[in-house]
Enzyme design. Structure first.
Site, mmCIF file in Angstrom:
data_model
loop_
_atom_site.group_PDB
_atom_site.id
_atom_site.type_symbol
_atom_site.label_atom_id
_atom_site.label_comp_id
_atom_site.label_asym_id
_atom_site.label_seq_id
_atom_site.Cartn_x
_atom_site.Cartn_y
_atom_site.Cartn_z
ATOM 1 N N GLN A 11 0.861 -1.208 0.000
ATOM 2 C CA GLN A 11 0.000 0.000 0.000
ATOM 3 C C GLN A 11 0.888 1.246 0.000
ATOM 4 O O GLN A 11 0.791 2.105 -0.873
ATOM 5 C CB GLN A 11 -0.859 0.041 1.267
ATOM 6 N N ASP A 35 13.850 -11.120 -0.752
ATOM 7 C CA ASP A 35 13.114 -11.842 0.276
ATOM 8 C C ASP A 35 13.716 -11.509 1.637
ATOM 9 O O ASP A 35 14.860 -11.877 1.923
ATOM 10 C CB ASP A 35 13.187 -13.350 -0.003
ATOM 11 N N ALA A 59 6.963 -5.308 4.881
ATOM 12 C CA ALA A 59 6.649 -5.857 6.203
ATOM 13 C C ALA A 59 5.707 -7.036 6.033
ATOM 14 O O ALA A 59 5.034 -7.160 5.013
ATOM 15 C CB ALA A 59 5.968 -4.785 7.069
ATOM 16 N N THR A 61 2.416 -7.815 7.228
ATOM 17 C CA THR A 61 1.344 -7.034 7.865
ATOM 18 C C THR A 61 0.093 -7.870 8.150
ATOM 19 O O THR A 61 -0.907 -7.322 8.607
ATOM 20 C CB THR A 61 0.964 -5.822 6.991
ATOM 21 N N TYR A 124 2.498 -9.739 15.689
ATOM 22 C CA TYR A 124 2.834 -8.682 14.724
ATOM 23 C C TYR A 124 3.437 -7.489 15.474
ATOM 24 O O TYR A 124 4.502 -6.988 15.116
ATOM 25 C CB TYR A 124 1.566 -8.280 13.957
ATOM 26 N N LYS A 128 7.247 -5.996 15.234
ATOM 27 C CA LYS A 128 7.510 -4.610 14.814
ATOM 28 C C LYS A 128 8.298 -3.872 15.905
ATOM 29 O O LYS A 128 9.180 -3.069 15.601
ATOM 30 C CB LYS A 128 6.199 -3.881 14.511
#
Ligand SMILES: NC(=O)c1ccc[n+]([C@@H]2O[C@H](COP(=O)([O-])OP(=O)(O)OC[C@H]3O[C@@H](n4cnc5c(N)ncnc54)[C@H](OP(=O)(O)O)[C@@H]3O)[C@@H](O)[C@H]2O)c1
Length: 293
Positions: A11, A35, A59, A61, A124, A128
């Site tokens: 996005q 990768d 990422a 996501t 997740y 992060k």
């Protein structure tokens, strides 16, 4: 300026590929060409391109998938950004990395500032947070930009899902107890380009002086229920909708593998105080995003 962009098909990455192109030479990559589960390939790519600035929008996501694929989430969201940061520091390049409101547990009850302590509820968010720490530890000029509720009209996301449900369901039930800052990826990409342009020829020392973690997301916050109402209202093809009612629901009605923070809105004043601008109001940005549909 020579820029290396990772995650060009995502996005945010798709928009960055276009907005950063005005800054000079841009080399953009994405999976499978690169990768992130292979540290060696990431290292080799940075050394081969030898850019002045690296921007990472790649990422894992998929928040729910990360619960069962934690090794991949940690490799992509933590180990790879750490390798990029190390290589970037060794090259004398600047590194812009993106992170998330999901590093917080959502229990504060008001928007989070950069001084608040992360306490992620899911894999997740943990991956992060580990990525943020790895980037910081590498010691080079870096910005970690934490953002929230990112949407694009070209990839599946909350906005495209609401538009689809509005054409399939007469009554929609949407969680009213999850709140964040809806952020149009095009605005975030534009802001990133504006930052780099402000640094100009001295972008590396300029960012070094301002290095750190910043919050940057659509101005104001909204529950998913508020957001859905606004999406339905701004839809330029309302005649295609069959939805008649949107009802507030509770997150507990929609069980998911990953627990989500309920109130993860971000306070973006540090970014505004440092760089002199902010993203527009989330409703305004949503209207602009929908106009192009
Ligand atoms: N989306 C949100 O609501 C949100 C909220 C807060 C923060 N953020 C952060 O904002 C940044 C951009 O998010 P986004 O929504 O633009 O993400 P996105 O649309 O999911 O794009 C991520 C990109 O990374 C690629 N990728 C996945 N696995 C990879 C791997 N092993 N190696 C290399 N590339 C890989 C994806 O490729 P495939 O499509 O082929 O998998 C995709 O092109 C991320 O740092 C994210 O954590 C996002």
């Amino acid at each position: 300026m020579k820029v290396l962009l990772f995650g060009k098909n995502g996005q945010l990455g798709w928009e960055l590929h276009r907005t950063l192109a005005t800054l000079g030479d841009i080399m953009a990559m994405d999976y499978p060409e690169i990768d992130f589960t292979s540290a060696d390939r990431v290292r080799e790519a940075v050394r081969r391109v030898a850019p002045q600035v690296i921007v990472n929008a790649a990422a894992c996501t998929a928040v729910d998938r990360a619960e069962s694929e934690s090794d991949a989430a940690m490799a992509v969201n933590a180990a790879a950004p750490g390798v990029i940061a190390e290589e970037s520091a060794a090259l004398g390049a600047a590194f812009i990395h993106f992170s998330t409101d999901f590093v917080f547990d959502g229990k504060k009850g008001e928007p989070y500032s950069e001084d608040d302590t992360p306490n992620p509820l899911n894999m997740y968010g943990k991956s992060k947070q580990a990525g943020e720490e790895a980037v910081e530890q590498a010691g080079g000029p870096f910005l970690v930009i934490r953002t929230s509720y990112v949407y694009s009209l070209r990839r599946e996301c909350f906005v495209t899902s609401v538009l689809k449900w509005a054409r399939e369901q007469t009554t929609m039930r949407i969680a009213a107890d999850q709140t964040g800052n809806p952020t149009w990826c095009r605005m975030l990409a534009g802001a990133t380009a504006q930052l780099l342009a402000a640094g100009g020829r001295n972008v590396v020392p300029w960012l070094h002086e301002r290095k750190g973690i910043y919050h940057l997301a659509g101005d104001g916050h909204a529950s998913r229920f508020d957001w859905a109402q606004e999406i339905v209202r701004c839809d330029p093809h309302r005649e295609e909708q069959i939805v008649r009612r949107i009802e507030p629901a509770s997150t507990a009605e929609f069980p998911t593998p990953a627990e989500r923070p309920l109130f993860s809105a971000l306070n973006c004043s540090r970014f505004h105080d440092t760089f002199g601008f902010r993203l527009p109001d989330w409703r305004y940005a949503l209207r602009l995003a929908m106009e192009g549909q």
